[in-house]
Design a protein around this motif. Structure first.
Motif, PDB file in Angstrom:
ATOM      1  N   SER A 501       0.810  -1.224   0.000  1.00  0.00           N
ATOM      2  CA  SER A 501       0.000   0.000   0.000  1.00  0.00           C
ATOM      3  C   SER A 501       0.841   1.270   0.000  1.00  0.00           C
ATOM      4  CB  SER A 501      -0.929   0.003   1.217  1.00  0.00           C
ATOM      5  OG  SER A 501      -0.184  -0.013   2.426  1.00  0.00           O
ATOM      6  N   LEU A 502       2.159   1.150  -0.081  1.00  0.00           N
ATOM      7  CA  LEU A 502       3.046   2.308   0.039  1.00  0.00           C
ATOM      8  C   LEU A 502       2.718   3.385  -0.991  1.00  0.00           C
ATOM      9  CD1 LEU A 502       5.575   3.724   1.171  1.00  0.00           C
ATOM     10  CD2 LEU A 502       6.945   2.344  -0.435  1.00  0.00           C
ATOM     11  N   PHE A 503       2.471   2.988  -2.241  1.00  0.00           N
ATOM     12  CA  PHE A 503       2.234   3.959  -3.311  1.00  0.00           C
ATOM     13  C   PHE A 503       0.756   4.052  -3.706  1.00  0.00           C
ATOM     14  CE2 PHE A 503       6.653   2.528  -3.874  1.00  0.00           C
ATOM     15  CZ  PHE A 503       7.309   3.748  -3.762  1.00  0.00           C
ATOM     16  N   SER A 504      -0.145   3.623  -2.823  1.00  0.00           N
ATOM     17  CA  SER A 504      -1.573   3.743  -3.097  1.00  0.00           C
ATOM     18  C   SER A 504      -2.047   5.154  -2.769  1.00  0.00           C
ATOM     19  CB  SER A 504      -2.367   2.735  -2.264  1.00  0.00           C
ATOM     20  OG  SER A 504      -1.983   1.407  -2.575  1.00  0.00           O
ATOM     21  N   LEU A 505      -3.009   5.677  -3.570  1.00  0.00           N
ATOM     22  CA  LEU A 505      -3.540   7.002  -3.282  1.00  0.00           C
ATOM     23  C   LEU A 505      -4.292   7.009  -1.961  1.00  0.00           C
ATOM     24  CD1 LEU A 505      -4.821   8.379  -6.716  1.00  0.00           C
ATOM     25  CD2 LEU A 505      -2.754   8.980  -5.457  1.00  0.00           C
ATOM     26  N   ASN A 506      -5.070   5.975  -1.706  1.00  0.00           N
ATOM     27  CA  ASN A 506      -5.760   5.849  -0.425  1.00  0.00           C
ATOM     28  C   ASN A 506      -5.296   4.562   0.232  1.00  0.00           C
ATOM     29  OD1 ASN A 506      -7.421   6.109   1.768  1.00  0.00           O
ATOM     30  ND2 ASN A 506      -9.330   5.718   0.656  1.00  0.00           N
ATOM     31  N   ARG A 507      -4.582   4.700   1.332  1.00  0.00           N
ATOM     32  CA  ARG A 507      -4.025   3.514   1.982  1.00  0.00           C
ATOM     33  C   ARG A 507      -5.001   2.873   2.958  1.00  0.00           C
ATOM     34  NH1 ARG A 507       1.863   6.384   2.597  1.00  0.00           N
ATOM     35  NH2 ARG A 507       0.506   8.052   3.349  1.00  0.00           N
ATOM     36  N   PHE A 508      -6.227   3.398   3.023  1.00  0.00           N
ATOM     37  CA  PHE A 508      -7.303   2.727   3.748  1.00  0.00           C
ATOM     38  C   PHE A 508      -7.991   1.747   2.802  1.00  0.00           C
ATOM     39  CE2 PHE A 508      -6.786   6.563   6.285  1.00  0.00           C
ATOM     40  CZ  PHE A 508      -6.824   6.049   7.580  1.00  0.00           C
ATOM     41  N   ALA A 509      -8.528   0.667   3.373  1.00  0.00           N
ATOM     42  CA  ALA A 509      -9.114  -0.384   2.550  1.00  0.00           C
ATOM     43  C   ALA A 509     -10.452   0.010   1.957  1.00  0.00           C
ATOM     44  CB  ALA A 509      -9.274  -1.675   3.366  1.00  0.00           C
ATOM     45  N   GLY A 510     -11.205   0.896   2.636  1.00  0.00           N
ATOM     46  CA  GLY A 510     -12.550   1.228   2.195  1.00  0.00           C
ATOM     47  C   GLY A 510     -12.699   2.668   1.763  1.00  0.00           C
ATOM     48  N   THR A 511     -13.942   3.162   1.855  1.00  0.00           N
ATOM     49  CA  THR A 511     -14.293   4.506   1.391  1.00  0.00           C
ATOM     50  C   THR A 511     -14.521   5.477   2.536  1.00  0.00           C
ATOM     51  OG1 THR A 511     -15.351   3.506  -0.542  1.00  0.00           O
ATOM     52  CG2 THR A 511     -15.924   5.781  -0.081  1.00  0.00           C
ATOM     53  N   ASP A 512     -14.886   4.994   3.725  1.00  0.00           N
ATOM     54  CA  ASP A 512     -15.261   5.882   4.830  1.00  0.00           C
ATOM     55  C   ASP A 512     -14.110   6.766   5.305  1.00  0.00           C
ATOM     56  OD1 ASP A 512     -17.850   4.973   4.824  1.00  0.00           O
ATOM     57  OD2 ASP A 512     -17.498   3.442   6.350  1.00  0.00           O
TER      58      ASP A 512
END
Length: 709
Positions: A501-512
């Motif tokens: 998840s290092l280069f993910s825009l949102n490092r949270f799994a969901g939307t909340d």
């Protein structure tokens, strides 16, 4: 002398099925109508063939008599060996002496005499049947098991072998007598009937005995009724049903009993109904759409673990319809949960009715740019606690670019718009029930992000070895905050910061929850491979948040401080019986380990070692912060061609206590399977106590096996 004769003009032979005779010498007595062949004789008629040293064929009576090294090849693939044979009716009927039959699956049947009737029914006197291979060093030695009977009838029409007054011998020793026995012949894949029992013993259930009955309902469905008798918990009714449709599959697994149940307060409820159902269905509507469901439900939290059906901590019931077309995806679903953990109140578990999502991904344009849209809407409720209704739109644009030196860029713009209607949300904490100030009403956010990622791969090839070193830098511009207290956190509670998840825009799994604030992430990736197929890779990286400490992340998350933990992995994957993966998360101040995960598999089938190790510093488990350190070791060995061993051991290092262990010994050859398993568990949860379980399952080929549809 060699001669071939076609019987098309002979009255004794079916005009539509000519007989073909081949031999070293053929003598034809025209007056008697007898053909005598000797030396490498072969007679073929239809799909049947007779091989022998000497054969006489009476055209008037249509009788074939053969002697010496006789082989009869049947249309089914069976091969009959004998010393003397008399056959009539196009080689379909007759008498055979000293018969031996090699069936299609290499099972063997032998008898002193045999009678063939219409080519479909064979009757044998003083017969022996066994699917076991004979000992190569001493073929006269008794096989592992065999059935002996005064009379054996093989009905090829019903595909059944029946025995009158039969004995089962194991290693030549008679062990079981039965006046009647029947089982499918080798051509049958599925047949209704009782299967061999399974014996077990455990502290929780006492002695257990399971005698399954298998019902092949039709070509596409089957039912296994497998009740379990226990000395401590009575009778448990259990069954599995499977059905295959032209466009889908359905499976239902259910069990139930009347037994005592220990309550959380220590009281024992007498003669309670207990059971569970696990069902799954998947059905295609057309090439684009399919629908399905999962149904998992139990009468109480500990039922599955007490009776050994499952150890899942959560049961999910859901239904969905979804479609795939090109790069696009749509889904409508609903689901609810039942927890089997002691500290979870099911009234606080969410139910979603419904949830809709749509994902669109465009084709690359002239410049390579793509557009995407992720839309979702859901209604989430609880029996007790906060509720929410949500509509979310995430639109994005991605532009890749490759420079003249091979440097790679990717520009991303994204905006997330969320609208919520909420009821009873705590604004000061994340508790599900109302506690203190709470909010009911409308809320939402607009959260834009702009990201630029740069990669510069350096590749080299030397002989059979290739490698690539790739520095990576990603900058993200986004506003701070963007997570108002009025928005509940229901789908982003399980947070994990790691190399994936290092280069993910949102490092949270969901939307909340959104990963707000501007930051830069950087790392180095290395990959290598050989022509033979061996591979290795390495990644190490870190993230820096310009706004400083985060109020959103927990202390042990790795993203609490402005400078994140150092994350990465090292992987080695060879074709020479070795693979290893090490994932890590280090504190940037002292390089102390906050997370270590090791997975190792080494060794061939003769002796294979599995090692799984995990360490989580200050892991938040059930709201309590403590270290978690656990190791699991597995040793598997294919000791010989037929004998194999499997074992595993799990230990909680932090608590300095064993969790569970198992040991299995299996013998598996062409005619018998002996599966023995022992397991020991040390954990305790209400009525689930530390337990020793032992199980032995014996399977004789043709007498008790199940093959999937």
């Amino acid at each position: 002398m060699s001669h071939k004769s076609s019987a098309q003009s002979v009255d004794g032979i079916n005009e539509d099925i000519p007989a073909l005779i081949s031999a070293d010498e053929v003598i034809y007595d025209e007056g008697l109508g007898v053909v005598t062949a000797s030396g490498n004789v072969e007679i073929s008629q239809g799909e049947r063939t007779v091989l022998a040293n000497s054969v006489s064929y009476n055209m008037n009576t249509n009788v074939v008599s053969a002697t010496g090294n006789i082989s009869l090849l049947e249309p089914s693939g069976d091969i009959v060996f004998a010393e003397h044979v008399e056959l009539t009716d196009n080689l379909k009927e007759g008498f055979i002496r000293d018969i031996r039959i090699l069936l299609t699956d290499r099972s063997r049947l032998a008898a002193s005499t045999g009678q063939l009737t219409s080519g479909n029914i064979s009757v044998f006197s003083n017969g022996v049947f066994s699917p076991c291979e004979l000992c190569k060093d001493d073929p006269s030695k008794a096989p592992i098991w065999q059935l002996k009977a005064k009379k054996i009838v093989h009905n090829k029409t019903s595909q059944t072998i029946k025995y009158d007054h039969a004995w089962m011998e194991i290693f030549g020793v008679p062990v079981i007598y039965t006046p009647y026995l029947a089982h499918p012949d080798p051509t049958v894949k599925r047949r209704s009937g009782f299967l061999l029992p399974t014996y077990g013993n455990s502290n929780q259930l006492g002695i257990t005995l399971q005698i399954p009955y298998y019902w092949a309902i039709d070509e596409s469905s089957e039912f296994l009724f497998a009740p379990i008798a226990t000395t401590k918990q009575g009778i448990v009714l259990a069954g599995e049903y499977e059905k295959k449709f032209n466009k889908g599959d359905l499976s239902i697994e259910a069990s139930a009993t009347i037994a005592d149940r220990d309550e959380n307060n220590g009281n024992v409820e007498k003669d309670e109904f207990r059971g569970q159902i696990i069902s799954e269905g998947r059905f295609d509507l057309d090439k684009t759409w399919r629908w399905g469901f999962n149904a998992e439900r139990a009468t109480d939290d500990t039922y599955g673990r007490v009776y050994g059906f499952n150890t899942d901590s959560e049961l999910e019931t859901s239904a969905f319809i979804e479609g795939f077309r090109g790069r696009n995806f749509a889904r409508l679903d609903s689901y609810t949960f039942q927890s089997t953990r002691n500290d979870i109140n099911d009234s606080e578990n969410p139910y979603v009715l419904p949830r809709a999502q749509y994902n669109f991904q465009s084709q690359p344009g002239v410049t390579g740019a793509t557009y995407r849209l992720d839309a979702n809407a859901q209604a989430l409720g609880r029996s007790e606690g906060r509720d929410s209704r949500r509509v979310s739109l995430i639109g994005g644009w991605d532009l890749p670019y490759t420079g003249s030196w091979g440097d790679q860029y990717k520009l991303t713009t994204q905006i997330q718009t969320d609208g919520y209607w909420v009821n009873g949300v705590n604004t000061e904490n994340d508790e599900i029930r109302k506690n203190g100030d709470s909010y009911t009403g409308f809320t939402g956010r607009v959260f834009p992000q702009i990201a630029l990622e740069w990669r510069f791969p350096f590749a080299s090839h030397r002989g059979n070895f290739s490698q690539t070193i790739e520095p990576i830098v990603q900058g993200v511009l986004a506003p701070n905050g963007s997570n108002p207290n009025e928005i509940p956190n229901d789908d982003s509670r399980d947070f994990e910061f790691d190399d994936a998840s290092l280069f993910s825009l949102n490092r949270f799994a969901g939307t909340d929850r959104v990963d707000s604030g501007s930051r830069v992430s950087y790392g180095v990736k290395w990959t290598a491979s050989t022509v033979s197929g061996n591979q290795a890779d390495f990644l190490i990286g870190q993230s820096y948040r310009f706004s400083g400490k985060s109020n959103l992340h927990e202390e042990n998350s790795g993203l609490k401080d402005a400078v994140s933990d150092i994350v990465g992995h090292i992987g080695i994957y060879t074709i020479d019986n070795f693979s290893a993966l090490y994932r890590f998360r280090f504190d940037p101040d002292d390089l102390g380990a906050n997370r270590n995960e090791i997975e190792v598999n080494i060794g061939p089938a003769a002796l294979n070692l599995d090692l799984d190790y995990v360490f989580l510093k200050d892991d938040n488990i059930d709201g309590e912060t403590s270290d978690r350190e656990e190791v699991k070791i597995g040793i598997n060995s294919q000791m010989t061609k037929y004998w194999s061993l499997n074992s595993s051991y799990t230990r909680d290092i932090d608590a300095d206590s064993s969790r569970e262990a198992s040991l299995g010994l299996i013998y598996h050859d062409e005619c018998i399977i002996i599966d023995s398993q022992y397991s020991r568990t040390w954990f305790q949860d209400r009525e689930v106590e530390p337990d020793n379980r032992f199980m032995v399952e014996l399977t004789f080929k043709h007498l008790g096996t199940i093959q999937p549809l």
